[in-house]
Design an enzyme around this catalytic site. Structure first.
Site, mmCIF file in Angstrom:
data_model
loop_
_atom_site.group_PDB
_atom_site.id
_atom_site.type_symbol
_atom_site.label_atom_id
_atom_site.label_comp_id
_atom_site.label_asym_id
_atom_site.label_seq_id
_atom_site.Cartn_x
_atom_site.Cartn_y
_atom_site.Cartn_z
ATOM 1 N N ASP A 115 29.748 10.146 1.541
ATOM 2 C CA ASP A 115 29.709 10.581 0.148
ATOM 3 C C ASP A 115 29.389 12.089 0.175
ATOM 4 O O ASP A 115 28.976 12.615 1.222
ATOM 5 C CB ASP A 115 28.599 9.785 -0.561
ATOM 6 C CG ASP A 115 28.361 10.236 -1.975
ATOM 7 O OD1 ASP A 115 29.322 10.312 -2.745
ATOM 8 O OD2 ASP A 115 27.185 10.540 -2.312
ATOM 9 N N LEU A 116 29.600 12.784 -0.931
ATOM 10 C CA LEU A 116 29.358 14.238 -0.917
ATOM 11 C C LEU A 116 28.000 14.600 -1.550
ATOM 12 O O LEU A 116 27.046 14.961 -0.855
ATOM 13 C CB LEU A 116 30.503 14.956 -1.660
ATOM 14 C CG LEU A 116 30.389 16.472 -1.759
ATOM 15 C CD1 LEU A 116 30.440 17.125 -0.390
ATOM 16 C CD2 LEU A 116 31.526 17.032 -2.635
ATOM 17 N N ASP A 117 27.925 14.469 -2.874
ATOM 18 C CA ASP A 117 26.709 14.867 -3.587
ATOM 19 C C ASP A 117 25.548 13.946 -3.202
ATOM 20 O O ASP A 117 25.635 12.732 -3.374
ATOM 21 C CB ASP A 117 26.960 14.801 -5.100
ATOM 22 C CG ASP A 117 25.712 15.087 -5.904
ATOM 23 O OD1 ASP A 117 24.839 15.810 -5.406
ATOM 24 O OD2 ASP A 117 25.605 14.573 -7.033
ATOM 25 N N THR A 130 24.395 18.846 -4.836
ATOM 26 C CA THR A 130 25.010 19.454 -6.021
ATOM 27 C C THR A 130 24.434 18.866 -7.307
ATOM 28 O O THR A 130 24.733 19.350 -8.392
ATOM 29 C CB THR A 130 26.544 19.294 -5.989
ATOM 30 O OG1 THR A 130 26.850 18.025 -5.430
ATOM 31 C CG2 THR A 130 27.202 20.372 -5.160
ATOM 32 N N LYS A 146 23.986 10.229 -11.144
ATOM 33 C CA LYS A 146 24.343 10.397 -9.731
ATOM 34 C C LYS A 146 25.405 9.383 -9.314
ATOM 35 O O LYS A 146 25.235 8.183 -9.527
ATOM 36 C CB LYS A 146 23.104 10.283 -8.837
ATOM 37 C CG LYS A 146 22.236 11.520 -8.938
ATOM 38 C CD LYS A 146 21.140 11.531 -7.892
ATOM 39 C CE LYS A 146 20.330 12.813 -8.004
ATOM 40 N NZ LYS A 146 19.139 12.808 -7.183
ATOM 41 N N SER A 164 34.228 10.588 -2.256
ATOM 42 C CA SER A 164 33.378 11.107 -3.339
ATOM 43 C C SER A 164 34.015 10.892 -4.706
ATOM 44 O O SER A 164 35.236 10.883 -4.834
ATOM 45 C CB SER A 164 33.159 12.609 -3.106
ATOM 46 O OG SER A 164 32.661 13.233 -4.260
ATOM 47 N N ALA A 165 33.155 10.758 -5.732
ATOM 48 C CA ALA A 165 33.645 10.640 -7.110
ATOM 49 C C ALA A 165 34.008 12.005 -7.686
ATOM 50 O O ALA A 165 34.620 12.090 -8.748
ATOM 51 C CB ALA A 165 32.561 9.999 -7.969
ATOM 52 N N LYS A 212 33.024 3.875 -8.253
ATOM 53 C CA LYS A 212 32.018 3.063 -7.563
ATOM 54 C C LYS A 212 31.196 2.353 -8.644
ATOM 55 O O LYS A 212 30.927 2.978 -9.664
ATOM 56 C CB LYS A 212 31.081 3.960 -6.735
ATOM 57 C CG LYS A 212 31.790 4.792 -5.663
ATOM 58 C CD LYS A 212 30.875 5.901 -5.138
ATOM 59 C CE LYS A 212 31.598 6.866 -4.244
ATOM 60 N NZ LYS A 212 30.791 8.027 -3.830
ATOM 61 N N GLU A 225 25.712 6.909 1.883
ATOM 62 C CA GLU A 225 25.706 7.015 0.421
ATOM 63 C C GLU A 225 24.289 7.187 -0.122
ATOM 64 O O GLU A 225 23.349 6.631 0.441
ATOM 65 C CB GLU A 225 26.253 5.709 -0.178
ATOM 66 C CG GLU A 225 27.594 5.820 -0.821
ATOM 67 C CD GLU A 225 27.631 6.611 -2.123
ATOM 68 O OE1 GLU A 225 28.752 6.949 -2.540
ATOM 69 O OE2 GLU A 225 26.569 6.912 -2.753
ATOM 70 N N ASP A 226 24.182 7.947 -1.230
ATOM 71 C CA ASP A 226 22.861 8.113 -1.847
ATOM 72 C C ASP A 226 22.729 7.351 -3.161
ATOM 73 O O ASP A 226 21.627 7.269 -3.705
ATOM 74 C CB ASP A 226 22.556 9.600 -2.105
ATOM 75 C CG ASP A 226 23.394 10.149 -3.223
ATOM 76 O OD1 ASP A 226 24.634 9.919 -3.210
ATOM 77 O OD2 ASP A 226 22.847 10.797 -4.136
HETATM 78 P P1 B16 Z 1 32.791 16.192 -10.796
HETATM 79 P P2 B16 Z 1 29.491 11.957 -5.294
HETATM 80 C C1 B16 Z 1 29.507 12.607 -7.888
HETATM 81 O O1 B16 Z 1 29.602 12.979 -6.536
HETATM 82 C C2 B16 Z 1 28.184 13.086 -8.464
HETATM 83 O O2 B16 Z 1 27.112 12.386 -7.837
HETATM 84 C C3 B16 Z 1 28.141 12.800 -9.940
HETATM 85 O O3 B16 Z 1 26.923 13.256 -10.484
HETATM 86 C C4 B16 Z 1 29.323 13.510 -10.623
HETATM 87 O O4 B16 Z 1 29.354 13.228 -12.009
HETATM 88 C C5 B16 Z 1 30.626 13.027 -9.971
HETATM 89 O O5 B16 Z 1 30.571 13.294 -8.567
HETATM 90 C C6 B16 Z 1 31.847 13.730 -10.555
HETATM 91 O O6 B16 Z 1 31.802 15.069 -10.220
HETATM 92 O O7 B16 Z 1 32.361 16.525 -12.175
HETATM 93 O O8 B16 Z 1 32.645 17.321 -9.806
HETATM 94 O O9 B16 Z 1 34.191 15.600 -10.755
HETATM 95 O O10 B16 Z 1 28.058 11.578 -5.188
HETATM 96 O O11 B16 Z 1 30.419 10.773 -5.546
HETATM 97 O O12 B16 Z 1 29.958 12.803 -4.137
HETATM 98 MG MG MG Z 2 26.349 10.809 -4.096
#
Ligand code: B16
Ligand code: MG
Length: 220
Positions: free
Chosen positions: A9-11, A17, A45, A114-115, A145, A169-170
């Site tokens: 996962d990224l964030d 972030t 998150k 990542s989302a 997810k 994953e977090d």
């Molecule tokens: P964006 P992850 C997610 O990243 C974030 O945890 C979540 O807070 C955010 O709304 C989502 O990405 C969408 O991000 O606005 O940059 O498209 O944890 O899945 O890496």
């Molecule tokens: Mg995450």
């Protein structure tokens, strides 16, 4: 030995972030007269951008047309990207490069799952884009997810069997997605929160080389 593949996962796993998402959502919430704290931000998150806005609107009992939502989502993202623009390799979470380089040196296929629709941009800013053999981000998935789509797509891109994939994953929803996909889920964060993860570490400094070797050699 069966070939393992690793999905990150990224964030909250590779970079933090969440603090930038918080600042950008906070600005929007303030503009809309909605009270929004760092604690409230926890609920966002791993959640998609549009769903995050809906959660904030629910918090403030504010309704909005789809057109208004689109305008605010664009504003929020513009604001968020102004923070992303300041990111460097210093923003990579501790010991993540050590783990990625170890896996790379063992020719382990690696993907990002990542989302975020900004995932590629963020990886490029921190200098990690080249580390991944595949990237599946918010632009490519239709189901968020805990749906396993993001991780199953990542496994397919790596030509890996889900049972041979390890996911870091977090978010609770992310751990659930990995488990539903039939993958080995590793939580990064608090054990009391990520109860469904097969293993939990506070951060990557706790992940030893021996543990990585064990994951690589482990039979599914
Ligand atoms: P964006 P992850 C997610 O990243 C974030 O945890 C979540 O807070 C955010 O709304 C989502 O990405 C969408 O991000 O606005 O940059 O498209 O944890 O899945 O890496
Ligand atoms: Mg995450």
């Amino acid at each position: 030995m069966t070939q393992k593949a690793f999905i990150f996962d990224l964030d909250g796993v590779i970079v933090d972030t969440a603090k930038f998402h918080y600042l950008a959502w906070k600005k929007l919430a303030d503009d809309l007269g909605i009270s929004f704290s760092e604690e409230d931000n926890e609920q966002l998150k791993g959640v998609s951008r549009v769903r995050s806005l809906e959660i904030i609107l629910q918090m403030g009992k504010v309704t909005m047309t789809d057109t208004e939502k689109t305008v605010h989502l664009a504003e929020k993202n513009e604001d968020y990207l102004s923070y992303i623009a300041t990111m460097t390799s210093d923003d990579i979470l501790p010991d993540v490069p050590r783990v990625l380089h170890f896996l790379k040196s063992h020719n382990i296929p690696m993907a990002l799952g990542s989302a975020s629709k900004n995932a590629k941009q963020i990886l490029a800013k921190v200098g990690l884009l080249e580390m991944f053999d595949a990237i599946v981000d918010g632009n490519e998935v239709s189901k968020a997810k805990p749906d396993p789509e993001v991780f199953l797509n990542a496994a397919a891109k790596l030509s890996a069997t889900p049972a041979n994939c390890v996911v870091f994953e977090d978010a609770i929803a992310g751990i659930q997605a990995a488990n539903v996909a039939g993958m080995y889920s590793i939580g990064i964060g608090h054990r009391e929160v990520l109860t469904e993860a097969k293993q939990v570490f506070k951060n990557f400094t706790e992940i030893s080389t021996q543990f990585l070797e064990h994951l690589i050699q482990k039979t599914a």
